[in-house]
Write an enzyme that holds these catalytic residues in place. Structure first.
Site, PDB file in Angstrom:
ATOM      1  N   THR A 203       0.782  -1.087   0.045  1.00 14.22           N
ATOM      2  CA  THR A 203      -0.003  -0.200   0.080  1.00 14.22           C
ATOM      3  C   THR A 203       0.843   1.198   0.098  1.00 14.22           C
ATOM      4  O   THR A 203       1.844   1.212   0.559  1.00 14.22           O
ATOM      5  CB  THR A 203      -0.811   0.085   1.382  1.00 14.22           C
ATOM      6  OG1 THR A 203      -1.411  -1.217   1.276  1.00 14.22           O
ATOM      7  CG2 THR A 203      -1.702   1.093   1.494  1.00 14.22           C
ATOM      8  N   GLY A 255       1.020  -3.122   4.500  1.00 16.25           N
ATOM      9  CA  GLY A 255       1.111  -4.333   4.762  1.00 16.25           C
ATOM     10  C   GLY A 255      -0.243  -5.100   4.980  1.00 16.25           C
ATOM     11  O   GLY A 255      -1.129  -4.633   4.587  1.00 16.25           O
ATOM     12  N   GLY A 257      -3.479  -5.943   5.821  1.00 12.38           N
ATOM     13  CA  GLY A 257      -4.495  -5.056   6.466  1.00 12.38           C
ATOM     14  C   GLY A 257      -5.381  -5.592   7.719  1.00 12.38           C
ATOM     15  O   GLY A 257      -5.775  -4.915   8.670  1.00 12.38           O
TER      16      GLY A 257
HETATM   17  N1  GLY Z   1      -2.561  -2.913   3.641  1.00  7.19           N
HETATM   18  C1  GLY Z   1      -3.476  -3.186   2.404  1.00  7.19           C
HETATM   19  C2  GLY Z   1      -4.342  -4.275   2.541  1.00  7.19           C
HETATM   20  O1  GLY Z   1      -4.096  -5.258   3.416  1.00  7.19           O
HETATM   21  O2  GLY Z   1      -5.341  -4.338   1.654  1.00  7.19           O
END
Ligand code: GLY
Length: 344
Positions: A203, A255, A257
């Protein structure tokens, strides 16, 4: 006379040794404008944000430009060039937040190139904060956003075909951890694909402090590659993927989520800063909160937090080695800094 100048004169009058005075004075000097982004590919997003800040523009405009630059990248974990879900559709999540606690989020949004601008439109023109799926897409189209063809980028198509050979629904340790094992990772012009052309997920988050001393932030992603259809990560969730409190500071995450959602990660980071911790210490404590309930499980994923406070001090911390971030301030050149991590 500004408060910082007043305090300097007051301290000088006490005739403290010069070094102590300088130290205390330096603390009261705000480092602004400044923009920070997750990853070394943050050089792209910061380069887009900096011209706004340099001209004295709003942090909110700067972070939107940062997101747009990343969403334009055709071979990235962000935007329509990202990997699809396990049914072959690219679905995007994004959010934006300003200095007045205004915020907008979109999730599970398909065929729209700039989810960040849809999130901002929602924030600025409706009483709502969060739209998902078909409704988010309808809102975007009604507001003049073009519906793009439902087509994978060549690289995403290749990755998807590769994934379909096994079609295992098994979220794997993501790019950030692989990178620490010597594989190809982020880079300003080669963001986020592994040697076999795939990437799992991550992300882009950007935080900015403008010349006026106001903070804003954004977070945007195509989410976990080959995820279950309908899966939404932390990125569009205010308090998970992004949180801004203009009195204290701001934080964003990258990372896996699910792990960030479990602890309301970025809200936690800001609350730790409120209690007096530096941005790095606050990120570290939030990472410890994630790891503590199950350190064995924590070995299998990556999460990185990035934060800034009202003084423009910045810091980051991650679960695994390999997380980094880009800082751009006076001079406009992005400097990449490696974050410390829980596991070495
Ligand atoms: N950090 C992005 C996701 O887990 O979708």
């Amino acid at each position: 006379m500004t408060p910082s100048r007043r305090s300097f004169l007051r301290l000088s009058a006490l005739a403290l040794p010069l070094t102590s005075v300088q130290k205390l004075f330096a603390k009261s000097v705000v480092r602004k404008p400044i923009v920070i982004s997750t990853w070394d590919s943050g050089q792209i997003s910061n380069a887009a944000a900096w011209p706004v800040l340099e001209k004295g523009g709003r942090a909110l405009d700067a972070v939107e430009q940062a997101a747009i630059a990343m969403e334009n990248e055709v071979n990235c974990c962000v935007g329509l060039g990202g990997n699809p879900d396990r049914d072959g559709f690219v679905t995007l999540d994004a959010c934006i937040m300003d200095e007045k606690a205004n915020c907008g989020s979109v999730a599970f949004l398909e065929r729209i190139k700039h989810p960040i601008s849809v999130a901002r439109k929602l924030m600025e023109t409706t009483p709502h904060v969060f739209l998902a799926g078909v409704g988010a897409q309808q809102f975007a189209v009604a507001n003049g956003f073009k519906l793009e063809p439902a087509k994978l980028s060549p690289d995403a198509e290749k990755s998807y075909k590769e994934w379909l050979k096994k079609a295992e629904y098994k979220p794997v340790i993501n790019i950030e951890h692989q990178q620490s094992k010597g594989q190809k990772g982020h880079g300003p012009f080669a963001p986020a694909r592994l040697e076999d052309g795939s990437f799992n997920h991550d992300t882009m988050g950007t935080l900015a402090l403008d010349n006026n001393g106001d903070l804003s932030g954004m977070c945007t992603t195509s989410g976990m590659g080959f995820k279950m259809r309908g899966r939404v990560g932390d990125s569009p969730i205010i308090g998970a993927g992004l949180f801004v409190d203009n009195e204290i500071g701001a934080a964003t995450s990258s990372g896996q989520g699910e792990e960030v959602i479990r602890v309301c990660g970025t809200h936690l980071v800001v609350e730790f800063m409120r209690s007096g911790l530096s941005p790095e210490e606050a990120c570290k404590k939030a990472i410890e909160r994630i790891v503590k309930p199950n350190p064995e499980r924590a070995k299998t994923f990556q999460v990185g937090f990035l934060a800034i406070n009202k003084q423009g001090e910045v810091g980051a911390y991650s679960v695994q080695k390999g997380f980094n971030y880009t800082v751009t301030e006076k001079g406009g050149k992005g400097v990449v800094i490696n974050a410390k991590s829980y596991f070495s």
